[in-house]
Structures are given as C-alpha cells and as structure tokens.
Design an enzyme around this catalytic site. Structure first.
Site, PDB file in Angstrom:
ATOM      1  N   SER A 129      -4.892   2.128  -0.931  1.00  0.00           N
ATOM      2  CA  SER A 129      -4.293   1.526  -2.119  1.00  0.00           C
ATOM      3  C   SER A 129      -3.282   2.489  -2.720  1.00  0.00           C
ATOM      4  O   SER A 129      -3.642   3.572  -3.195  1.00  0.00           O
ATOM      5  CB  SER A 129      -5.372   1.195  -3.151  1.00  0.00           C
ATOM      6  OG  SER A 129      -4.733   0.851  -4.366  1.00  0.00           O
ATOM      7  N   HIS A 137      -1.845  -1.128   0.796  1.00  0.00           N
ATOM      8  CA  HIS A 137      -2.336  -2.095  -0.188  1.00  0.00           C
ATOM      9  C   HIS A 137      -1.574  -1.883  -1.498  1.00  0.00           C
ATOM     10  O   HIS A 137      -1.560  -0.780  -2.053  1.00  0.00           O
ATOM     11  CB  HIS A 137      -3.842  -1.894  -0.389  1.00  0.00           C
ATOM     12  CG  HIS A 137      -4.483  -2.886  -1.296  1.00  0.00           C
ATOM     13  ND1 HIS A 137      -4.829  -4.161  -0.892  1.00  0.00           N
ATOM     14  CD2 HIS A 137      -4.854  -2.801  -2.599  1.00  0.00           C
ATOM     15  CE1 HIS A 137      -5.391  -4.812  -1.896  1.00  0.00           C
ATOM     16  NE2 HIS A 137      -5.408  -3.998  -2.959  1.00  0.00           N
ATOM     17  N   ASP A 150      -1.109  -3.022  -5.346  1.00  0.00           N
ATOM     18  CA  ASP A 150      -1.772  -3.704  -6.453  1.00  0.00           C
ATOM     19  C   ASP A 150      -0.762  -4.109  -7.514  1.00  0.00           C
ATOM     20  O   ASP A 150      -0.235  -3.255  -8.232  1.00  0.00           O
ATOM     21  CB  ASP A 150      -2.852  -2.794  -7.047  1.00  0.00           C
ATOM     22  CG  ASP A 150      -4.061  -2.686  -6.132  1.00  0.00           C
ATOM     23  OD1 ASP A 150      -4.653  -3.737  -5.829  1.00  0.00           O
ATOM     24  OD2 ASP A 150      -4.387  -1.566  -5.708  1.00  0.00           O
ATOM     25  N   MET A 184      -0.162  -5.924 -10.902  1.00  0.00           N
ATOM     26  CA  MET A 184      -0.931  -6.327 -12.091  1.00  0.00           C
ATOM     27  C   MET A 184       0.045  -6.655 -13.219  1.00  0.00           C
ATOM     28  O   MET A 184       1.031  -5.948 -13.399  1.00  0.00           O
ATOM     29  CB  MET A 184      -1.844  -5.185 -12.546  1.00  0.00           C
ATOM     30  CG  MET A 184      -2.748  -4.633 -11.464  1.00  0.00           C
ATOM     31  SD  MET A 184      -3.889  -3.404 -12.146  1.00  0.00           S
ATOM     32  CE  MET A 184      -4.591  -2.735 -10.635  1.00  0.00           C
ATOM     33  N   HIS A 191      -1.758  -7.490  -3.430  1.00  0.00           N
ATOM     34  CA  HIS A 191      -2.907  -8.043  -4.147  1.00  0.00           C
ATOM     35  C   HIS A 191      -2.429  -8.392  -5.549  1.00  0.00           C
ATOM     36  O   HIS A 191      -2.167  -7.505  -6.353  1.00  0.00           O
ATOM     37  CB  HIS A 191      -4.031  -6.991  -4.151  1.00  0.00           C
ATOM     38  CG  HIS A 191      -5.227  -7.366  -4.941  1.00  0.00           C
ATOM     39  ND1 HIS A 191      -6.190  -6.445  -5.307  1.00  0.00           N
ATOM     40  CD2 HIS A 191      -5.663  -8.560  -5.437  1.00  0.00           C
ATOM     41  CE1 HIS A 191      -7.150  -7.053  -5.988  1.00  0.00           C
ATOM     42  NE2 HIS A 191      -6.842  -8.334  -6.087  1.00  0.00           N
ATOM     43  N   MET A 243      -2.892  -9.422  -9.042  1.00  0.00           N
ATOM     44  CA  MET A 243      -3.794  -9.575 -10.183  1.00  0.00           C
ATOM     45  C   MET A 243      -2.937 -10.050 -11.350  1.00  0.00           C
ATOM     46  O   MET A 243      -2.643  -9.301 -12.283  1.00  0.00           O
ATOM     47  CB  MET A 243      -4.496  -8.242 -10.464  1.00  0.00           C
ATOM     48  CG  MET A 243      -5.606  -7.958  -9.466  1.00  0.00           C
ATOM     49  SD  MET A 243      -6.036  -6.215  -9.381  1.00  0.00           S
ATOM     50  CE  MET A 243      -4.789  -5.677  -8.207  1.00  0.00           C
ATOM     51  N   MET A 254     -13.722  -8.605  -4.192  1.00  0.00           N
ATOM     52  CA  MET A 254     -13.618  -7.445  -5.089  1.00  0.00           C
ATOM     53  C   MET A 254     -14.991  -6.792  -5.233  1.00  0.00           C
ATOM     54  O   MET A 254     -15.976  -7.477  -5.520  1.00  0.00           O
ATOM     55  CB  MET A 254     -13.125  -7.865  -6.486  1.00  0.00           C
ATOM     56  CG  MET A 254     -11.660  -8.269  -6.601  1.00  0.00           C
ATOM     57  SD  MET A 254     -10.469  -7.013  -6.086  1.00  0.00           S
ATOM     58  CE  MET A 254     -10.865  -5.626  -7.149  1.00  0.00           C
ATOM     59  N   ASP A 304     -12.456  -4.348  -1.646  1.00  0.00           N
ATOM     60  CA  ASP A 304     -11.532  -3.575  -2.473  1.00  0.00           C
ATOM     61  C   ASP A 304     -12.250  -3.052  -3.707  1.00  0.00           C
ATOM     62  O   ASP A 304     -12.683  -3.841  -4.547  1.00  0.00           O
ATOM     63  CB  ASP A 304     -10.364  -4.497  -2.864  1.00  0.00           C
ATOM     64  CG  ASP A 304      -9.286  -3.796  -3.676  1.00  0.00           C
ATOM     65  OD1 ASP A 304      -9.364  -2.573  -3.871  1.00  0.00           O
ATOM     66  OD2 ASP A 304      -8.346  -4.497  -4.112  1.00  0.00           O
TER      67      ASP A 304
HETATM   68  C1  DX5 Z   1      -8.461  -2.417  -8.431  1.00  0.00           C
HETATM   69  C2  DX5 Z   1      -7.531  -2.501  -7.248  1.00  0.00           C
HETATM   70  C3  DX5 Z   1      -7.855  -1.595  -6.131  1.00  0.00           C
HETATM   71  C4  DX5 Z   1      -7.909  -0.126  -6.455  1.00  0.00           C
HETATM   72  C5  DX5 Z   1      -8.961   0.481  -5.574  1.00  0.00           C
HETATM   73  O1  DX5 Z   1      -8.139  -3.444  -9.294  1.00  0.00           O
HETATM   74  O2  DX5 Z   1      -7.504  -3.821  -6.733  1.00  0.00           O
HETATM   75  O3  DX5 Z   1      -7.032  -1.846  -4.992  1.00  0.00           O
HETATM   76  O4  DX5 Z   1      -6.696   0.552  -6.274  1.00  0.00           O
HETATM   77  O5  DX5 Z   1      -9.105   1.815  -5.896  1.00  0.00           O
HETATM   78  P1  DX5 Z   1     -10.403   2.653  -5.507  1.00  0.00           P
HETATM   79  O6  DX5 Z   1     -10.477   2.666  -4.009  1.00  0.00           O
HETATM   80  O7  DX5 Z   1     -10.123   3.987  -6.095  1.00  0.00           O
HETATM   81  O8  DX5 Z   1     -11.588   1.957  -6.104  1.00  0.00           O
HETATM   82 ZN    ZN Z   2      -6.417  -4.215  -4.840  1.00  0.00          ZN
END
Ligand code: DX5
Ligand code: ZN
Length: 226
Positions: free
Chosen positions: A10, A35, A37, A39, A68, A70, A143, A177
């Site tokens: 990530s 990956h 993220d 948001m 991903h 969010m 998740m 994840d």
């Molecule tokens: C959280 C994200 C993850 C996050 C995971 O909302 O979707 O992808 O970066 O990070 P770790 O591996 O540190 O839990």
């Molecule tokens: Zn993620």
C-alpha cells in the site's frame, strides 16, 4: 489453474513526496501490484490522493495500479481514473447498492478491472450478487481493519468472510487489506486470500523484499495444502 499470489504494497505507507522512486523501489523488492488508497474525506475521515496523482505515477511505471476507492461517489471517479491509467478499480459495496451494475459496466468500458470491497461491519452475502451477476466484479476485497488509515491492527474475525468466499468461488481473486504482515499472513493465506495488501509492514521493514517474499510463500504454501 488456480488464483495466483499478488503482493500489493500500500503506497499509503510510502513517502508520498517521492512516489515514483518509492514505487520503483518496492517493485524491485518483488511487489506484484501497487495498492493505491483513494480517500475522499467523506466516506472515510482521511483524504489522500486522486486521479492527478495516479496520472503522474503512471508516467513512471507500467505496474498494475490496484486502486481502492474509499469514496462516497465512485461513479464520478471512473472516467478520470480510467484516463489516468488505473488498472484495478475497487469500490465499496456499502455505497453502491443502487448503481453497482452501472459502475461495473463503466469500469470495464474504461479498460479497468472491477472489484468490490466490504467494510468489517458488512456481511459477506452483500457481495454475492456482484460476483454472480451477468457482468461480475473480478475481485472481492475483504477489509481487515476499518478503512481510513494505515497501521491498524488486523481483525482475525474477518477470516470467516474470506473462507466463505473461497469455498463459494474457488477461482475468484480475494484480497485482504489492513494489518497484514509476517505475523498475520498465515491466517489470511490459509483462509484463502491470494491478493495481499500490506502498508506499514512492508514500508516499515528494514528489508521489504524479505517481507514480500515471506508473504508470497505463505500464500503459495497455503494453496498447496488446500
Ligand atoms: C486502509 C487502507 C489500507 C492501508 C493498509 O484504509 O485501505 O490499504 O494502507 O495499511 P496497513 O497494511 O499498514 O494496515
Ligand atoms: Zn486499501
């Protein structure tokens, strides 16, 4: 032919000020996917990156960008992310009950691979229609923390969802994840996850290549024993 292991660091845990070099470094350590993220500060309290950053990164790498989303309105992101060069587009089931069919169709029409994610409080049955429909998603992301932030603790109770999905869909990509790393990978792998997102455990390690290969081996070993 079964599902193959994909280790997806990530980038949320990377140095965003040096995204291109961080991507190159982690790919050289053996990562399969990156990956990303995305948001919106609304679906989750945090705000990260969007299509402009994906577009910039795409100029520096050919890697699979596993996005991903969010966000509350994923439909608004399909066109810009497609243009930016995203590879996978995983939206959350919680906000797409009314329009997932349109979403999946639009994601595919932009050349991206559709996936659906579910939060810890969402039951696994919610994604069945999206996997079993005429125009299905190609990945389910379970998740294993509340979405929003890296560095949280893995929720082992989510493995029931992974096992249920793996029994029902032997050849589906199942991604986990949140909180994955050397101490939690065995549990996720034996439940049947094959796509592994890991942020802090990879970027925080003295030798990310070691963590990546350890996680890959864990998935492959679990597949041999299943
Ligand atoms: C959280 C994200 C993850 C996050 C995971 O909302 O979707 O992808 O970066 O990070 P770790 O591996 O540190 O839990
Ligand atoms: Zn993620």
């Amino acid at each position: 032919m079964g599902v193959t292991a994909k280790i997806a660091p990530s980038m949320l845990s990377s140095d965003f000020a040096n995204l291109a070099s961080e991507a190159e470094r982690i790919l050289n350590c053996g990562a399969d996917w990156l990956h990303m993220d995305i948001m919106d500060g609304h679906f989750v309290p945090n705000l990260t990156i969007g299509a402009p950053v994906i577009e910039s990164l795409r100029k520096h790498t050919k890697a699979y960008l596993d996005c991903h989303l969010m966000v509350t309105n994923p439909l608004d992101y399909v066109e810009p992310l497609g243009k930016a060069g995203a590879s996978g587009f995983t939206f959350h089931v919680e906000i797409s009950k009314d329009n997932w069919q349109e979403l999946v169709q639009r994601i595919k029409s932009k050349g991206m691979r559709p996936g659906v994610a579910l939060k810890p409080g969402t039951s696994v049955e919610e994604v069945y229609p999206l996997v079993e429909g005429a125009n299905p998603v190609e990945m389910v992301l379970v998740m294993t923390v509340e979405p929003g932030f890296g560095g949280q603790k893995f929720m082992p109770e989510m493995m029931d969802k992974v096992r249920t999905l793996r029994n029902r869909y032997p050849s589906l990509d199942i991604e986990v994840d949140g909180g994955l790393g050397p101490s939690t990978i065995a549990e996720a792998a034996s439940a049947g996850a094959n796509c592994i997102v890991a942020g802090s455990s990879v970027f925080g390690a003295p030798e990310p290549a070691h963590v990546i290969s350890l996680m890959r081996k864990s998935v492959e070993d679990a597949q041999k024993n299943s």
